[in-house]
Design an enzyme around this catalytic site. Structure first.
Site, PDB file in Angstrom:
ATOM      1  N   ASN A  42      13.944  -7.633  -2.782  1.00 40.72           N
ATOM      2  CA  ASN A  42      12.599  -7.806  -3.322  1.00 40.72           C
ATOM      3  C   ASN A  42      12.263  -9.267  -3.638  1.00 40.72           C
ATOM      4  O   ASN A  42      11.092  -9.648  -3.620  1.00 40.72           O
ATOM      5  CB  ASN A  42      12.403  -6.907  -4.547  1.00 40.72           C
ATOM      6  CG  ASN A  42      12.162  -5.464  -4.127  1.00 40.72           C
ATOM      7  OD1 ASN A  42      12.113  -5.157  -2.934  1.00 40.72           O
ATOM      8  ND2 ASN A  42      12.028  -4.570  -5.081  1.00 40.72           N
ATOM      9  N   ALA A  73       0.842  -1.208   0.000  1.00 45.08           N
ATOM     10  CA  ALA A  73       0.000   0.000   0.000  1.00 45.08           C
ATOM     11  C   ALA A  73       0.871   1.249   0.000  1.00 45.08           C
ATOM     12  O   ALA A  73       0.554   2.262   0.609  1.00 45.08           O
ATOM     13  CB  ALA A  73      -0.932  -0.015   1.212  1.00 45.08           C
ATOM     14  N   HIS A  90      12.318  -4.408 -18.584  1.00 42.80           N
ATOM     15  CA  HIS A  90      12.041  -3.092 -18.009  1.00 42.80           C
ATOM     16  C   HIS A  90      13.350  -2.593 -17.428  1.00 42.80           C
ATOM     17  O   HIS A  90      13.743  -2.957 -16.342  1.00 42.80           O
ATOM     18  CB  HIS A  90      10.984  -3.243 -16.915  1.00 42.80           C
ATOM     19  CG  HIS A  90      10.561  -1.936 -16.327  1.00 42.80           C
ATOM     20  ND1 HIS A  90      10.240  -0.840 -17.089  1.00 42.80           N
ATOM     21  CD2 HIS A  90      10.396  -1.552 -15.040  1.00 42.80           C
ATOM     22  CE1 HIS A  90       9.878   0.147 -16.281  1.00 42.80           C
ATOM     23  NE2 HIS A  90       9.979  -0.249 -15.049  1.00 42.80           N
ATOM     24  N   ARG A 100       5.388   6.446 -21.573  1.00 41.07           N
ATOM     25  CA  ARG A 100       6.437   7.484 -21.484  1.00 41.07           C
ATOM     26  C   ARG A 100       6.880   7.906 -22.889  1.00 41.07           C
ATOM     27  O   ARG A 100       7.013   9.092 -23.184  1.00 41.07           O
ATOM     28  CB  ARG A 100       7.626   6.944 -20.686  1.00 41.07           C
ATOM     29  CG  ARG A 100       7.322   6.878 -19.199  1.00 41.07           C
ATOM     30  CD  ARG A 100       8.494   6.351 -18.394  1.00 41.07           C
ATOM     31  NE  ARG A 100       8.189   6.515 -16.969  1.00 41.07           N
ATOM     32  CZ  ARG A 100       8.625   5.697 -16.010  1.00 41.07           C
ATOM     33  NH1 ARG A 100       9.400   4.660 -16.306  1.00 41.07           N
ATOM     34  NH2 ARG A 100       8.306   5.925 -14.752  1.00 41.07           N
ATOM     35  N   VAL A 140       3.009   3.113  -5.305  1.00 41.32           N
ATOM     36  CA  VAL A 140       2.407   2.491  -6.499  1.00 41.32           C
ATOM     37  C   VAL A 140       1.105   1.774  -6.136  1.00 41.32           C
ATOM     38  O   VAL A 140       0.102   1.892  -6.843  1.00 41.32           O
ATOM     39  CB  VAL A 140       3.387   1.504  -7.181  1.00 41.32           C
ATOM     40  CG1 VAL A 140       2.705   0.794  -8.348  1.00 41.32           C
ATOM     41  CG2 VAL A 140       4.633   2.227  -7.665  1.00 41.32           C
TER      42      VAL A 140
HETATM   43  P1  NAD Z   1       6.881   2.140  -1.658  1.00 40.85           P
HETATM   44  O1  NAD Z   1       8.066   2.013  -0.767  1.00 40.85           O
HETATM   45  O2  NAD Z   1       6.137   3.416  -1.692  1.00 40.85           O
HETATM   46  O3  NAD Z   1       5.828   0.980  -1.286  1.00 40.85           O
HETATM   47  C1  NAD Z   1       6.177  -0.356  -1.150  1.00 40.85           C
HETATM   48  C2  NAD Z   1       5.288  -0.939  -0.066  1.00 40.85           C
HETATM   49  O4  NAD Z   1       5.524  -2.352   0.012  1.00 40.85           O
HETATM   50  C3  NAD Z   1       5.550  -0.365   1.337  1.00 40.85           C
HETATM   51  O5  NAD Z   1       4.375   0.206   1.868  1.00 40.85           O
HETATM   52  C4  NAD Z   1       6.009  -1.575   2.132  1.00 40.85           C
HETATM   53  O6  NAD Z   1       5.616  -1.541   3.504  1.00 40.85           O
HETATM   54  C5  NAD Z   1       5.329  -2.694   1.358  1.00 40.85           C
HETATM   55  N1  NAD Z   1       5.872  -4.012   1.658  1.00 40.85           N
HETATM   56  C6  NAD Z   1       7.163  -4.363   1.886  1.00 40.85           C
HETATM   57  N2  NAD Z   1       7.247  -5.682   2.142  1.00 40.85           N
HETATM   58  C7  NAD Z   1       5.977  -6.171   2.069  1.00 40.85           C
HETATM   59  C8  NAD Z   1       5.415  -7.459   2.231  1.00 40.85           C
HETATM   60  N3  NAD Z   1       6.178  -8.527   2.502  1.00 40.85           N
HETATM   61  N4  NAD Z   1       4.084  -7.591   2.098  1.00 40.85           N
HETATM   62  C9  NAD Z   1       3.294  -6.526   1.822  1.00 40.85           C
HETATM   63  N5  NAD Z   1       3.778  -5.292   1.653  1.00 40.85           N
HETATM   64  C10 NAD Z   1       5.100  -5.116   1.779  1.00 40.85           C
HETATM   65  O7  NAD Z   1       7.384   1.732  -3.122  1.00 40.85           O
HETATM   66  P2  NAD Z   1       6.579   1.998  -4.490  1.00 40.85           P
HETATM   67  O8  NAD Z   1       7.016   3.283  -5.063  1.00 40.85           O
HETATM   68  O9  NAD Z   1       5.138   1.736  -4.252  1.00 40.85           O
HETATM   69  O10 NAD Z   1       7.201   0.842  -5.416  1.00 40.85           O
HETATM   70  C11 NAD Z   1       6.840  -0.512  -5.187  1.00 40.85           C
HETATM   71  C12 NAD Z   1       7.610  -1.426  -6.142  1.00 40.85           C
HETATM   72  O11 NAD Z   1       7.195  -1.188  -7.482  1.00 40.85           O
HETATM   73  C13 NAD Z   1       9.129  -1.202  -6.153  1.00 40.85           C
HETATM   74  O12 NAD Z   1       9.798  -2.447  -6.242  1.00 40.85           O
HETATM   75  C14 NAD Z   1       9.357  -0.394  -7.397  1.00 40.85           C
HETATM   76  O13 NAD Z   1      10.677  -0.531  -7.906  1.00 40.85           O
HETATM   77  C15 NAD Z   1       8.338  -1.005  -8.314  1.00 40.85           C
HETATM   78  N6  NAD Z   1       7.942  -0.200  -9.480  1.00 40.85           N
HETATM   79  C16 NAD Z   1       7.807  -0.870 -10.660  1.00 40.85           C
HETATM   80  C17 NAD Z   1       7.402  -0.183 -11.791  1.00 40.85           C
HETATM   81  C18 NAD Z   1       7.222  -0.930 -13.090  1.00 40.85           C
HETATM   82  O14 NAD Z   1       7.161  -0.317 -14.132  1.00 40.85           O
HETATM   83  N7  NAD Z   1       7.119  -2.234 -13.074  1.00 40.85           N
HETATM   84  C19 NAD Z   1       7.157   1.194 -11.723  1.00 40.85           C
HETATM   85  C20 NAD Z   1       7.278   1.838 -10.496  1.00 40.85           C
HETATM   86  C21 NAD Z   1       7.681   1.125  -9.370  1.00 40.85           C
END
Ligand code: NAD
Length: 314
Positions: free
Chosen positions: A97, A12, A177, A153, A15
């Site tokens: 991750n 939550a 990606h 993008r 993203v």
């Molecule tokens: P963020 O830090 O804002 O949110 C991540 C959330 O995951 C945190 O709230 C954290 O508490 C939670 N979390 C951690 N471990 C967990 C678990 N075991 N179970 C449930 N929740 C857990 O980060 P974000 O900006 O939301 O990014 C999230 C992920 O998405 C990152 O790995 C980022 O690199 C990736 N991302 C991917 C793309 C894409 O194009 N695929 C684009 C943007 C971000």
């Protein structure tokens, strides 16, 4: 009880919450937010729910720290994990991750064995493979979100360059990606006009490079994390394609079994996305250069997967 589709968003954070917002406004189904942080999924869910009277959308949005309320989800969007900070590559997130995604994938398999899973966590192609292996789900039900974002993008930059509507810019970005993404010049058009007739090749190369660096451009501005508005919109579009059986033709990280000469790897390829998940991987005529770039991209994903000791669920 509601008969609406049930969509779980794991993570939550930026993203996850933004994806939930898009899903809710698009009225795609009831939404369950899950995170390890106490209070965050509950608070964000309630806040989102309180915006629904203004948005005019009838969906329930709830939050939890456990997976009980996710049971029987139709779609799960996996966004849990660390995001990049300046100076980091997506691959730098792999060790941390992988553990997070593995634990989430086990819960998905346990509580929502029939779900379609859209993976967002980075490094995207590797995390999607991990999710498929750990859940044991058929590959057409496990896919990664990256290509729609990378393409969005690219389309944005092209529309900015030409001063035209983003709606009229069509494009397709394949590959992993990351730095190895492969924008297809032959599939780029503006109002049906091939892009080569509108933009000089050198300038187009600059726009393609900006697209490759699109993620880090945002990270360098934000400093504390990475992009989330466009990623959330892109993840929601994939969910919409499945829930509404739209048969969208979009790029997604899909499991290749021989397509483009690639095997046992997730990489961005053009797919038909509908009620059956990844219903088909489309095989395009690529130039020798594009094909080589796609294969190099897949090779780097494979090398990263090989570094992991994956434990499938019993
Ligand atoms: P963020 O830090 O804002 O949110 C991540 C959330 O995951 C945190 O709230 C954290 O508490 C939670 N979390 C951690 N471990 C967990 C678990 N075991 N179970 C449930 N929740 C857990 O980060 P974000 O900006 O939301 O990014 C999230 C992920 O998405 C990152 O790995 C980022 O690199 C990736 N991302 C991917 C793309 C894409 O194009 N695929 C684009 C943007 C971000």
């Amino acid at each position: 009880m509601s008969n609406r589709p049930k969509i779980t968003v794991i993570g939550a954070g930026n993203v996850g919450a933004t994806t939930a917002h898009w899903l809710a406004v698009m009225e795609l189904g009831d939404i369950q937010l899950v995170d390890v942080l106490e209070g965050i999924p509950q608070g964000k869910a309630l806040d989102l729910m309180e915006s629904m009277p203004v948005a005019g959308a009838d969906v329930a949005i709830t939050g939890s720290n456990d997976y009980g309320p996710t049971a029987g989800s139709d779609i799960v969007i996996l966004t849990a994990g660390l995001a990049r900070k300046p100076g980091m590559s997506r691959d730098d997130l792999m060790a941390a991750n992988t553990k997070i995604v593995q634990s989430c994938a086990e819960q998905i398999a346990r509580y929502s064995p029939d779900a379609y899973v859209i993976v967002v966590s980075n490094p995207l192609d590797v995390m999607t493979y991990v999710t498929m292996r750990v859940t044991g789900f058929p590959p057409e039900r496990v896919m990664g979100m990256a290509g729609i974002l990378d393409t969005a993008r690219y389309r944005t930059f092209l529309a900015m360059e030409l001063g035209v509507s983003v709606e009229d810019v069509q494009a397709m970005v394949l590959g992993g990606h990351g730095d190895s993404m492969v924008p297809l010049k032959s599939c780029t058009s503006v109002g049906g006009i091939p892009v080569a007739q509108l933009i000089h090749p050198n300038r187009l190369d600059q726009i393609i490079q900006r697209t490759r660096d699109g993620g880090i451009e945002i990270v360098n501005f934000l400093k504390t994390g990475s992009a989330y508005y466009a990623p959330g919109a892109a993840a929601a579009q994939m969910a919409e394609a499945i829930v509404r059986d739209k048969k969208r033709v979009v790029p997604a990280a899909a499991y290749c079994r021989g397509e483009y000469g690639l095997d046992d790897v997730y990489v961005g390829v053009p797919v038909i996305l509908g009620a059956g998940g990844v219903e088909k991987i489309l095989k395009l005529e690529l130039s020798a250069e594009e094909l080589a770039a796609l294969r190099a991209s897949a090779d780097s994903v494979k090398k990263n997967v090989a570094k992991l000791a994956l434990q499938p669920v019993a």
